[in-house]
Scaffold this motif. Structure first.
Motif, PDB file in Angstrom:
ATOM      1  N   MET A   8      71.883  72.065  94.906  1.00  0.00           N
ATOM      2  CA  MET A   8      71.303  71.062  94.041  1.00  0.00           C
ATOM      3  C   MET A   8      69.822  70.951  94.389  1.00  0.00           C
ATOM      4  O   MET A   8      69.441  70.980  95.550  1.00  0.00           O
ATOM      5  N   ALA A   9      69.000  70.799  93.376  1.00  0.00           N
ATOM      6  CA  ALA A   9      67.560  70.666  93.581  1.00  0.00           C
ATOM      7  C   ALA A   9      67.247  69.339  94.251  1.00  0.00           C
ATOM      8  O   ALA A   9      67.943  68.349  94.063  1.00  0.00           O
ATOM      9  N   ARG A  10      66.163  69.335  95.030  1.00  0.00           N
ATOM     10  CA  ARG A  10      65.722  68.100  95.694  1.00  0.00           C
ATOM     11  C   ARG A  10      65.270  67.091  94.641  1.00  0.00           C
ATOM     12  O   ARG A  10      64.562  67.430  93.692  1.00  0.00           O
ATOM     13  N   LEU A  11      65.659  65.843  94.821  1.00  0.00           N
ATOM     14  CA  LEU A  11      65.334  64.794  93.870  1.00  0.00           C
ATOM     15  C   LEU A  11      64.036  64.111  94.260  1.00  0.00           C
ATOM     16  O   LEU A  11      63.725  63.964  95.443  1.00  0.00           O
ATOM     17  N   ARG A  42      82.352  73.694  75.949  1.00  0.00           N
ATOM     18  CA  ARG A  42      81.864  72.862  74.841  1.00  0.00           C
ATOM     19  C   ARG A  42      80.490  72.268  75.158  1.00  0.00           C
ATOM     20  O   ARG A  42      79.682  72.057  74.259  1.00  0.00           O
ATOM     21  N   ALA A  43      80.237  72.030  76.439  1.00  0.00           N
ATOM     22  CA  ALA A  43      78.956  71.457  76.873  1.00  0.00           C
ATOM     23  C   ALA A  43      77.896  72.538  77.085  1.00  0.00           C
ATOM     24  O   ALA A  43      76.742  72.215  77.357  1.00  0.00           O
ATOM     25  N   GLY A  44      78.296  73.811  76.987  1.00  0.00           N
ATOM     26  CA  GLY A  44      77.362  74.890  77.261  1.00  0.00           C
ATOM     27  C   GLY A  44      77.081  75.039  78.742  1.00  0.00           C
ATOM     28  O   GLY A  44      76.003  75.468  79.141  1.00  0.00           O
ATOM     29  N   GLN A  45      78.043  74.679  79.563  1.00  0.00           N
ATOM     30  CA  GLN A  45      77.912  74.695  81.026  1.00  0.00           C
ATOM     31  C   GLN A  45      79.008  75.550  81.643  1.00  0.00           C
ATOM     32  O   GLN A  45      79.973  75.912  80.980  1.00  0.00           O
ATOM     33  N   GLN A  46      78.844  75.812  82.922  1.00  0.00           N
ATOM     34  CA  GLN A  46      79.905  76.430  83.714  1.00  0.00           C
ATOM     35  C   GLN A  46      80.328  75.443  84.787  1.00  0.00           C
ATOM     36  O   GLN A  46      79.525  74.615  85.227  1.00  0.00           O
ATOM     37  N   ARG A  47      81.584  75.554  85.200  1.00  0.00           N
ATOM     38  CA  ARG A  47      82.057  74.679  86.263  1.00  0.00           C
ATOM     39  C   ARG A  47      81.194  74.918  87.503  1.00  0.00           C
ATOM     40  O   ARG A  47      81.061  76.047  87.950  1.00  0.00           O
ATOM     41  N   PRO A  48      80.613  73.861  88.060  1.00  0.00           N
ATOM     42  CA  PRO A  48      79.720  74.051  89.204  1.00  0.00           C
ATOM     43  C   PRO A  48      80.497  74.349  90.486  1.00  0.00           C
ATOM     44  O   PRO A  48      81.653  73.953  90.635  1.00  0.00           O
ATOM     45  N   ALA A  49      79.836  75.019  91.390  1.00  0.00           N
ATOM     46  CA  ALA A  49      80.410  75.310  92.708  1.00  0.00           C
ATOM     47  C   ALA A  49      79.895  74.269  93.693  1.00  0.00           C
ATOM     48  O   ALA A  49      79.334  74.602  94.735  1.00  0.00           O
ATOM     49  N   THR A  50      80.051  73.005  93.320  1.00  0.00           N
ATOM     50  CA  THR A  50      79.602  71.884  94.153  1.00  0.00           C
ATOM     51  C   THR A  50      80.778  70.945  94.356  1.00  0.00           C
ATOM     52  O   THR A  50      81.824  71.092  93.709  1.00  0.00           O
ATOM     53  N   THR A  51      80.578  69.957  95.206  1.00  0.00           N
ATOM     54  CA  THR A  51      81.614  68.936  95.361  1.00  0.00           C
ATOM     55  C   THR A  51      81.618  68.042  94.125  1.00  0.00           C
ATOM     56  O   THR A  51      80.648  68.017  93.354  1.00  0.00           O
ATOM     57  N   LEU A  52      82.676  67.300  93.968  1.00  0.00           N
ATOM     58  CA  LEU A  52      82.740  66.352  92.853  1.00  0.00           C
ATOM     59  C   LEU A  52      81.653  65.296  92.974  1.00  0.00           C
ATOM     60  O   LEU A  52      81.041  64.917  91.984  1.00  0.00           O
ATOM     61  N   GLU A  53      81.389  64.832  94.185  1.00  0.00           N
ATOM     62  CA  GLU A  53      80.339  63.822  94.374  1.00  0.00           C
ATOM     63  C   GLU A  53      78.973  64.392  93.995  1.00  0.00           C
ATOM     64  O   GLU A  53      78.166  63.719  93.351  1.00  0.00           O
ATOM     65  N   GLU A  54      78.712  65.629  94.375  1.00  0.00           N
ATOM     66  CA  GLU A  54      77.438  66.252  94.013  1.00  0.00           C
ATOM     67  C   GLU A  54      77.313  66.392  92.500  1.00  0.00           C
ATOM     68  O   GLU A  54      76.244  66.168  91.937  1.00  0.00           O
ATOM     69  N   TRP A  94      78.822  64.477  90.258  1.00  0.00           N
ATOM     70  CA  TRP A  94      78.667  63.119  89.734  1.00  0.00           C
ATOM     71  C   TRP A  94      77.210  62.683  89.825  1.00  0.00           C
ATOM     72  O   TRP A  94      76.636  62.194  88.859  1.00  0.00           O
ATOM     73  N   LEU A  95      76.594  62.912  90.986  1.00  0.00           N
ATOM     74  CA  LEU A  95      75.188  62.551  91.175  1.00  0.00           C
ATOM     75  C   LEU A  95      74.278  63.372  90.269  1.00  0.00           C
ATOM     76  O   LEU A  95      73.324  62.840  89.695  1.00  0.00           O
ATOM     77  N   ALA A  96      74.564  64.644  90.119  1.00  0.00           N
ATOM     78  CA  ALA A  96      73.745  65.500  89.257  1.00  0.00           C
ATOM     79  C   ALA A  96      73.840  65.054  87.796  1.00  0.00           C
ATOM     80  O   ALA A  96      72.838  65.047  87.075  1.00  0.00           O
ATOM     81  N   LEU A  97      75.029  64.659  87.363  1.00  0.00           N
ATOM     82  CA  LEU A  97      75.195  64.167  85.996  1.00  0.00           C
ATOM     83  C   LEU A  97      74.426  62.863  85.784  1.00  0.00           C
ATOM     84  O   LEU A  97      73.760  62.696  84.753  1.00  0.00           O
ATOM     85  N   ILE A  98      74.494  61.968  86.744  1.00  0.00           N
ATOM     86  CA  ILE A  98      73.742  60.722  86.635  1.00  0.00           C
ATOM     87  C   ILE A  98      72.261  61.027  86.530  1.00  0.00           C
ATOM     88  O   ILE A  98      71.559  60.502  85.670  1.00  0.00           O
ATOM     89  N   ASN A  99      71.779  61.896  87.399  1.00  0.00           N
ATOM     90  CA  ASN A  99      70.370  62.271  87.384  1.00  0.00           C
ATOM     91  C   ASN A  99      69.987  62.873  86.044  1.00  0.00           C
ATOM     92  O   ASN A  99      68.931  62.557  85.490  1.00  0.00           O
TER      93      ASN A  99
END
Length: 103
Positions: free
Chosen positions: A1-4, A81-93, A95-100
């Motif tokens: 995940m990129a630095r915020l 449908r979202a034009g995405q691929q399932r990420p290779a991150t934790t669910l929490e990561e 969740w945070l990325a989606l919020i961001n």
């Protein structure tokens, strides 16, 4: 995940601190409201909010929710449908990325 950035961290921090309340903050998009309910442990409420929406942002949140549920086949459908691929991150990561992404 990129630095915020500091601004993004403050927005995410405010979002996370709002989970201490009984109701979501006023003015959230439906996608953020779904993530808010998910953050409260209310998966069903989160899913109900976006279940019938067809836009890409809702599909992305929908995908995340089904990934969290453990229904990976359904999650992958919604990621497509979202034009995405399932990420290779934790669910929490995720969740945070989606919020961001949605703030």
């Amino acid at each position: 995940m990129a630095r915020l950035t500091d601004k993004q961290l403050m927005n995410i921090a405010a979002f996370k601190s709002s989970l201490e309340h009984d109701t979501p903050p006023i003015g959230l998009t439906v996608q953020l409201e779904a993530l808010w309910y998910d953050g409260k442990g209310e998966w069903e409420q989160a899913h109900d909010l976006i279940n019938d929406l067809a836009d890409k942002q809702s599909a992305h949140v929908h995908a995340y929710l089904h990934r969290k549920e453990g229904d990976l086949w359904n999650a992958d459908y919604w990621y497509r449908r979202a034009g995405q691929q399932r990420p290779a991150t934790t669910l929490e990561e995720e969740w945070l990325a989606l919020i961001n992404l949605l703030l």
